[in-house]
Write an enzyme that holds these catalytic residues in place. Sequence first.
Site, short mmCIF file in Angstrom:
data_model
loop_
_atom_site.label_atom_id
_atom_site.label_comp_id
_atom_site.label_asym_id
_atom_site.label_seq_id
_atom_site.Cartn_x
_atom_site.Cartn_y
_atom_site.Cartn_z
N GLU A 192 32.14 -21.06 -6.03
CA GLU A 192 32.07 -22.51 -5.99
C GLU A 192 33.00 -23.12 -7.03
O GLU A 192 33.70 -24.10 -6.75
CB GLU A 192 30.62 -22.97 -6.19
CG GLU A 192 29.72 -22.72 -5.00
CD GLU A 192 29.35 -21.26 -4.74
OE1 GLU A 192 28.84 -20.96 -3.65
OE2 GLU A 192 29.57 -20.40 -5.63
N MET A 241 31.14 -15.12 3.45
CA MET A 241 29.97 -14.41 2.96
C MET A 241 29.24 -15.14 1.82
O MET A 241 28.31 -14.60 1.23
CB MET A 241 30.34 -13.00 2.50
CG MET A 241 30.97 -12.15 3.58
SD MET A 241 29.96 -12.06 5.06
CE MET A 241 31.15 -11.43 6.21
N ASP A 264 48.39 -33.43 -2.59
CA ASP A 264 48.42 -34.39 -1.48
C ASP A 264 48.73 -35.80 -1.96
O ASP A 264 49.51 -36.52 -1.34
CB ASP A 264 47.07 -34.37 -0.75
CG ASP A 264 47.05 -35.33 0.43
OD1 ASP A 264 47.99 -35.30 1.25
OD2 ASP A 264 46.09 -36.12 0.53
#
Length: 159
Positions: free
Chosen positions: A114, A75, A128
């Site tokens: 954001e 959304m 990672d």
Amino acid sequence: MELTHFDEEGRSRMVDVTDKGETVREAIAAGFIKMKPETMDMLIEGKMAKGRNVFEVARVAAIMGVKRTSDLIPMCHPLFITKVDVYFEPDREKSQVDIEVVVKMAGKTGVEMEALTGVSVAALTLYDMCKAVDKDMLIGGIRVMKKTGGKSGTYIRQE
């Protein structure tokens, strides 16, 4: 207070911001990634197998995450982001890296999602890049620290 991403029948919807006024909006989000002390040493000393400057890879990933938030969160409106700053603060005593992301733009809707996405992507990228030496890392504490602009005004998290 009501949830705005659902209509009267409970159907999902994107909030209509057509008639909202544009204001300068800024959000600051923070989080951390905790690791073994040996991993922290390797990270700070640039001795990770995947690269010397893992922080710069994570910084670019965070910026990319901020820009792609509307592709990830159903959304969220696509936004014209005008500023992203990403900060890393290694804390050897806690054996963790504190992450902060600042997002800014002028628009009709806020940039909290954001900023939160930026922190999340930065932490995931650090994981990672370091997982070959430490699979026990912990990502956490992802939260909005401050937001300004819009009808609701300024919010500052009280910790």
